[in-house]
Design an enzyme around this catalytic site. Structure first.
Site, PDB file in Angstrom:
ATOM      1  CG  ASN A 138      51.774   4.936  23.391  1.00  0.00           C
ATOM      2  OD1 ASN A 138      51.620   3.807  22.923  1.00  0.00           O
ATOM      3  ND2 ASN A 138      51.423   5.250  24.617  1.00  0.00           N
ATOM      4  CG  LEU A 196      36.938  17.465  22.269  1.00  0.00           C
ATOM      5  CD1 LEU A 196      36.706  15.959  22.440  1.00  0.00           C
ATOM      6  CD2 LEU A 196      35.696  18.240  22.726  1.00  0.00           C
ATOM      7  CG  HIS A 215      40.847   5.387  26.413  1.00  0.00           C
ATOM      8  ND1 HIS A 215      40.887   6.690  26.823  1.00  0.00           N
ATOM      9  CD2 HIS A 215      40.270   4.680  27.421  1.00  0.00           C
ATOM     10  CE1 HIS A 215      40.347   6.787  28.026  1.00  0.00           C
ATOM     11  NE2 HIS A 215      39.970   5.583  28.415  1.00  0.00           N
ATOM     12  CG  ASP A 261      38.046   8.589  25.396  1.00  0.00           C
ATOM     13  OD1 ASP A 261      39.076   8.694  24.712  1.00  0.00           O
ATOM     14  OD2 ASP A 261      37.967   8.966  26.571  1.00  0.00           O
ATOM     15  CD  GLU A 264      48.803   2.780  25.933  1.00  0.00           C
ATOM     16  OE1 GLU A 264      47.664   3.225  26.116  1.00  0.00           O
ATOM     17  OE2 GLU A 264      49.839   3.387  26.298  1.00  0.00           O
TER      18      GLU A 264
END
Ligand code: GAR
Length: 196
Positions: free
Chosen positions: A18, A91, A106, A147, A176
């Site tokens: 990505n 996180l 996600h 998320d 993506e």
């Protein structure tokens, strides 16, 4: 006077396909300056991609990320406006959420198949195990819970009866690589118009 371009930092933990799609998409785009790729994993291939592309890279430890101001300071020194999580598995601490706009991608249709431990292959395995007929991608703003930030866009794809986690991951990656850069551009345009 408002901003004329947006400085981006990419955070990635693994291969970084990505990150690569984003670098390729914005090459030569004057609205965007991708300043640095950050990783919690010094061996992440995403960092190699950044170096090959000629942009700065930085890896950090858990201690740097959660217990010291080092990364916040590094981002501020780079005058970052927007942080893109691209396969980043930790996180994000509140101090970064407070200081920056962050986006995440996600590999499923949130709110399903999200949360701690739900990343990469674990997501696709769970989708297949539950015999879902569709999956997809979710691009969302990031808050300080896994998320849970507000959703910007979702794109679906069918799950075939013979799909494996690998074949589904390949379909999801294709979605993506197309939609993440396009959505980032829309957010960049929004940030630029808000700065005027
Ligand atoms: C991507 O599919 C991304 O959606 C996922 O990790 C993969 C990274 O691939 N992210 C998460 O699961 C976040 N919870 P890449 O390293 O090839 O870009």
């Amino acid at each position: 006077m408002g901003k004329t371009s947006i400085n981006i930092a990419i955070f990635a933990s693994g291969s970084g396909t990505n990150a690569q799609a984003i670098l390729d998409y914005f090459k030569g785009n004057k609205l965007v300056d991708i300043k640095c790729i950050y990783s919690n994993n010094p061996a992440a291939y995403a960092l190699t991609r950044g170096k090959k592309f000629g942009i700065k890279t930085k890896s950090f430890t858990k201690e740097d990320f959660y217990k010291s101001p080092a990364i916040l300071a590094h981002l501020k020194n780079n005058q970052i406006d927007l942080i893109i999580l691209a396969g980043f598995m930790w996180l994000v601490p509140t101090q970064l959420v407070k200081n920056f706009t962050l986006l995440n991608i996600h590999p499923a249709l949130l709110p399903n198949y999200g949360g701690k431990g739900m990343y990469g292959h674990f997501v696709h395995e769970a989708v297949i195990k539950n015999k879902e007929q569709q999956s997809g991608i979710t691009i969302h703003y990031v808050n300080n819970q896994y998320d849970k930030g507000s959703i910007i866009t979702q794109v679906t794809c069918p799950v075939a009866p013979n799909d494996t986690a690998d074949s589904l991951a390949a379909k999801i990656h294709m979605l993506e690589h197309k939609h993440y850069p396009e959505t980032i551009l829309k957010v960049v345009e929004k940030l630029l118009s808000e700065s005027n």
